[in-house]
Design a protein around this motif. Structure first.
Motif, PDB file in Angstrom:
ATOM      1  N   SER A   1       1.090  -1.069   0.170  1.00  0.00           N
ATOM      2  CA  SER A   1       0.166  -0.181   0.102  1.00  0.00           C
ATOM      3  C   SER A   1       0.852   1.251   0.425  1.00  0.00           C
ATOM      4  CB  SER A   1      -0.665   0.255   1.214  1.00  0.00           C
ATOM      5  OG  SER A   1      -0.490   0.239   2.308  1.00  0.00           O
ATOM      6  N   ALA A   2       0.044   2.675  -0.655  1.00  0.00           N
ATOM      7  CA  ALA A   2       0.984   3.642  -0.312  1.00  0.00           C
ATOM      8  C   ALA A   2       1.569   4.047   1.162  1.00  0.00           C
ATOM      9  CB  ALA A   2      -0.091   5.142  -1.071  1.00  0.00           C
ATOM     10  N   ARG A   3       0.393   3.599   1.939  1.00  0.00           N
ATOM     11  CA  ARG A   3       1.081   4.219   3.357  1.00  0.00           C
ATOM     12  C   ARG A   3       2.206   3.304   3.747  1.00  0.00           C
ATOM     13  NH1 ARG A   3      -1.363   5.515   8.410  1.00  0.00           N
ATOM     14  NH2 ARG A   3       0.152   4.021  10.210  1.00  0.00           N
ATOM     15  N   LEU A   4       2.113   1.780   3.756  1.00  0.00           N
ATOM     16  CA  LEU A   4       3.802   1.299   3.675  1.00  0.00           C
ATOM     17  C   LEU A   4       4.452   1.646   2.989  1.00  0.00           C
ATOM     18  CD1 LEU A   4       4.722  -1.105   5.599  1.00  0.00           C
ATOM     19  CD2 LEU A   4       3.540  -2.935   4.391  1.00  0.00           C
ATOM     20  N   LYS A   5       4.633   2.275   2.086  1.00  0.00           N
ATOM     21  CA  LYS A   5       5.610   2.383   0.959  1.00  0.00           C
ATOM     22  C   LYS A   5       6.574   3.640   1.812  1.00  0.00           C
ATOM     23  CE  LYS A   5       6.890   3.894  -3.691  1.00  0.00           C
ATOM     24  NZ  LYS A   5       6.201   3.751  -5.146  1.00  0.00           N
ATOM     25  N   GLN A   6       5.328   4.600   1.860  1.00  0.00           N
ATOM     26  CA  GLN A   6       5.635   6.005   2.567  1.00  0.00           C
ATOM     27  C   GLN A   6       6.618   5.624   4.313  1.00  0.00           C
ATOM     28  OE1 GLN A   6       6.123   8.476   1.862  1.00  0.00           O
ATOM     29  NE2 GLN A   6       7.746   9.373   3.234  1.00  0.00           N
ATOM     30  N   ARG A   7       6.533   4.107   4.864  1.00  0.00           N
ATOM     31  CA  ARG A   7       7.226   3.506   5.863  1.00  0.00           C
ATOM     32  C   ARG A   7       8.326   3.480   5.808  1.00  0.00           C
ATOM     33  NH1 ARG A   7       3.031   6.256   7.318  1.00  0.00           N
ATOM     34  NH2 ARG A   7       4.033   7.448   8.369  1.00  0.00           N
ATOM     35  N   PHE A   8       8.644   2.751   4.422  1.00  0.00           N
ATOM     36  CA  PHE A   8      10.009   2.515   4.409  1.00  0.00           C
ATOM     37  C   PHE A   8      10.708   2.884   3.838  1.00  0.00           C
ATOM     38  CE2 PHE A   8       8.002  -1.851   4.648  1.00  0.00           C
ATOM     39  CZ  PHE A   8       9.385  -2.532   4.483  1.00  0.00           C
ATOM     40  N   VAL A   9      10.089   4.120   2.318  1.00  0.00           N
ATOM     41  CA  VAL A   9      10.997   5.751   2.274  1.00  0.00           C
ATOM     42  C   VAL A   9      11.427   6.299   3.250  1.00  0.00           C
ATOM     43  CG1 VAL A   9      11.039   7.245   0.598  1.00  0.00           C
ATOM     44  CG2 VAL A   9       9.959   4.874  -0.022  1.00  0.00           C
ATOM     45  N   GLY A  10      10.249   6.858   4.848  1.00  0.00           N
ATOM     46  CA  GLY A  10      10.525   7.951   5.080  1.00  0.00           C
ATOM     47  C   GLY A  10      10.597   7.483   6.042  1.00  0.00           C
ATOM     48  N   ASP A  11      10.428   6.491   6.585  1.00  0.00           N
ATOM     49  CA  ASP A  11      10.782   6.112   8.011  1.00  0.00           C
ATOM     50  C   ASP A  11      11.631   5.410   8.573  1.00  0.00           C
ATOM     51  OD1 ASP A  11       8.504   6.974   9.268  1.00  0.00           O
ATOM     52  OD2 ASP A  11       7.317   5.385   9.407  1.00  0.00           O
ATOM     53  N   VAL A  12      12.564   4.335   7.273  1.00  0.00           N
ATOM     54  CA  VAL A  12      14.052   3.723   7.043  1.00  0.00           C
ATOM     55  C   VAL A  12      14.737   3.915   6.512  1.00  0.00           C
ATOM     56  CG1 VAL A  12      14.808   1.998   6.727  1.00  0.00           C
ATOM     57  CG2 VAL A  12      11.984   2.089   7.761  1.00  0.00           C
ATOM     58  N   ASP A  13      16.622   4.295   7.034  1.00  0.00           N
ATOM     59  CA  ASP A  13      17.255   4.816   6.280  1.00  0.00           C
ATOM     60  C   ASP A  13      17.685   2.970   6.429  1.00  0.00           C
ATOM     61  OD1 ASP A  13      19.633   7.475   6.275  1.00  0.00           O
ATOM     62  OD2 ASP A  13      20.143   5.259   6.505  1.00  0.00           O
ATOM     63  N   SER A  14      18.647   2.501   6.329  1.00  0.00           N
ATOM     64  CA  SER A  14      19.016   1.583   6.030  1.00  0.00           C
ATOM     65  C   SER A  14      18.435   0.375   6.362  1.00  0.00           C
ATOM     66  CB  SER A  14      20.401   1.343   6.059  1.00  0.00           C
ATOM     67  OG  SER A  14      20.864   1.473   6.932  1.00  0.00           O
ATOM     68  N   ILE A  15      18.475  -1.305   6.111  1.00  0.00           N
ATOM     69  CA  ILE A  15      18.909  -2.381   6.382  1.00  0.00           C
ATOM     70  C   ILE A  15      19.945  -3.202   6.665  1.00  0.00           C
ATOM     71  CG2 ILE A  15      16.481  -4.025   6.658  1.00  0.00           C
ATOM     72  CD1 ILE A  15      14.784  -2.591   5.343  1.00  0.00           C
ATOM     73  N   THR A  16      20.653  -3.544   7.531  1.00  0.00           N
ATOM     74  CA  THR A  16      21.008  -4.157   7.155  1.00  0.00           C
ATOM     75  C   THR A  16      20.880  -5.893   8.116  1.00  0.00           C
ATOM     76  OG1 THR A  16      22.889  -2.711   7.459  1.00  0.00           O
ATOM     77  CG2 THR A  16      23.954  -4.675   7.602  1.00  0.00           C
ATOM     78  N   MET A  17      21.632  -7.072   7.382  1.00  0.00           N
ATOM     79  CA  MET A  17      21.635  -8.459   8.044  1.00  0.00           C
ATOM     80  C   MET A  17      23.177  -8.407   8.503  1.00  0.00           C
ATOM     81  SD  MET A  17      19.737 -10.980   7.981  1.00  0.00           S
ATOM     82  CE  MET A  17      19.068 -11.157   7.178  1.00  0.00           C
ATOM     83  N   LEU A  18      22.624  -8.349  10.075  1.00  0.00           N
ATOM     84  CA  LEU A  18      23.637  -8.659  10.877  1.00  0.00           C
ATOM     85  C   LEU A  18      24.243  -9.902  11.632  1.00  0.00           C
ATOM     86  CD1 LEU A  18      22.755  -5.449  13.235  1.00  0.00           C
ATOM     87  CD2 LEU A  18      24.401  -6.077  11.700  1.00  0.00           C
ATOM     88  N   ALA A  19      23.382 -11.043  12.004  1.00  0.00           N
ATOM     89  CA  ALA A  19      23.586 -12.257  12.085  1.00  0.00           C
ATOM     90  C   ALA A  19      23.270 -13.105  11.442  1.00  0.00           C
ATOM     91  CB  ALA A  19      23.863 -12.300  13.384  1.00  0.00           C
ATOM     92  N   LEU A  20      23.417 -14.509  11.761  1.00  0.00           N
ATOM     93  CA  LEU A  20      22.454 -15.355  10.718  1.00  0.00           C
ATOM     94  C   LEU A  20      22.211 -17.131  12.115  1.00  0.00           C
ATOM     95  CD1 LEU A  20      20.198 -17.064   9.006  1.00  0.00           C
ATOM     96  CD2 LEU A  20      22.420 -17.319   7.819  1.00  0.00           C
TER      97      LEU A  20
END
Length: 257
Positions: A41-60
């Motif tokens: 949805s447009a709302r969720l996309k805005q959450r990703f675009v506006g609220d999140v700077d980057s996403i990193t996998m740290l450990a498995l």
């Protein structure tokens, strides 16, 4: 090996075994991979675009990376860093990622600049440098852990199982640590959840602890409302009725605590 990091936080800084750390070259996860396919949805996309700077996998965390037995339910645990541009943890974003990776259990490590917690808008201002831009902030990073759990189905109730996202209190990123405890991956996940939710590593009877926590929160809210109703009530009979309910709720809360 240089390990993946989300600002100042890495698997190593969290105290996790180096054997489960993700190499830096493989750590960055483009945000678009989570919201373009399938489209959101447009709302969720805005959450990703506006609220999140980057996403990193740290450990498995798998049996071969942390030296424990396979779990009956848990096959792997991902530790994922989210550098955010918003004051509160991006719950909608995390819930969507967890839904896409339903075969994995995910512990999220949320990172925010401390200025966001103070409502300092300078953290959202971009400044130019060498022809590019950078986000201006205090450089003092704070961390919160988040996990999603399936809630136990209450006796006598039917329907789909519900999930809930739990977010820890914020702390200085330099002080944020996790410990890997347990003989199986199931036990490790329970203990990690306890660390994220309660700040301890005792994952035994976790569902019962969560149910008690929810009951305390519900009774506390009920007592606050009843206290207000009692203060506002003008009719003596009505005040007495409310007081009886208030006394009962207080006794129930006392018993739980």
């Amino acid at each position: 090996m240089t390990v993946a990091h989300c600002e100042t936080v890495s698997a190593i800084s969290l105290g996790l075994p180096q054997t489960c750390a993700i190499p830096e070259a493989k750590g960055t996860l483009p945000k678009q991979m989570f919201y373009l396919k399938p489209p959101v949805s447009a709302r969720l996309k805005q959450r990703f675009v506006g609220d999140v700077d980057s996403i990193t996998m740290l450990a498995l965390l798998r049996p071969n990376t942390i030296g424990v037995a396979q779990g009956a339910k848990v096959r792997e645990i991902l530790v994922m860093g989210i550098k955010q541009n918003c004051p509160g943890a991006p719950v909608e974003v995390m819930e969507h990622i967890a839904k896409l990776r339903s075969s994995s259990n995910i512990l999220f490590v949320c990172l925010r600049d401390a200025s966001l917690a103070k409502g300092d808008n300078t953290s959202n201002v971009t400044v130019e440098y060498d022809g590019g831009t950078a986000r201006k902030g205090s450089g003092d990073w704070q961390c919160a852990f988040a996990v999603q759990r399936t809630l136990p189905v209450r006796a006598g109730h039917q329907g789909e199982a519900q999930t809930q996202t739990y977010v820890s209190d914020w702390q200085a990123a330099k002080d944020a640590t996790l410990s890997v405890n347990g003989d199986t991956l199931d036990h490790v996940w329970q203990n990690l959840c306890a660390q994220a939710i309660f700040g301890d590593s005792d994952g035994s009877d976790l569902d019962a602890r969560l149910a008690k926590q929810a009951a305390i929160a519900e009774l506390t809210a009920q007592i606050t409302k009843l206290e207000g109703d009692h203060t506002r009530a003008k009719d003596g009979t009505k005040r007495n009725e409310i007081f009886v309910k208030l006394h009962k709720a207080r006794k129930q809360l006392e018993a739980l605590q």
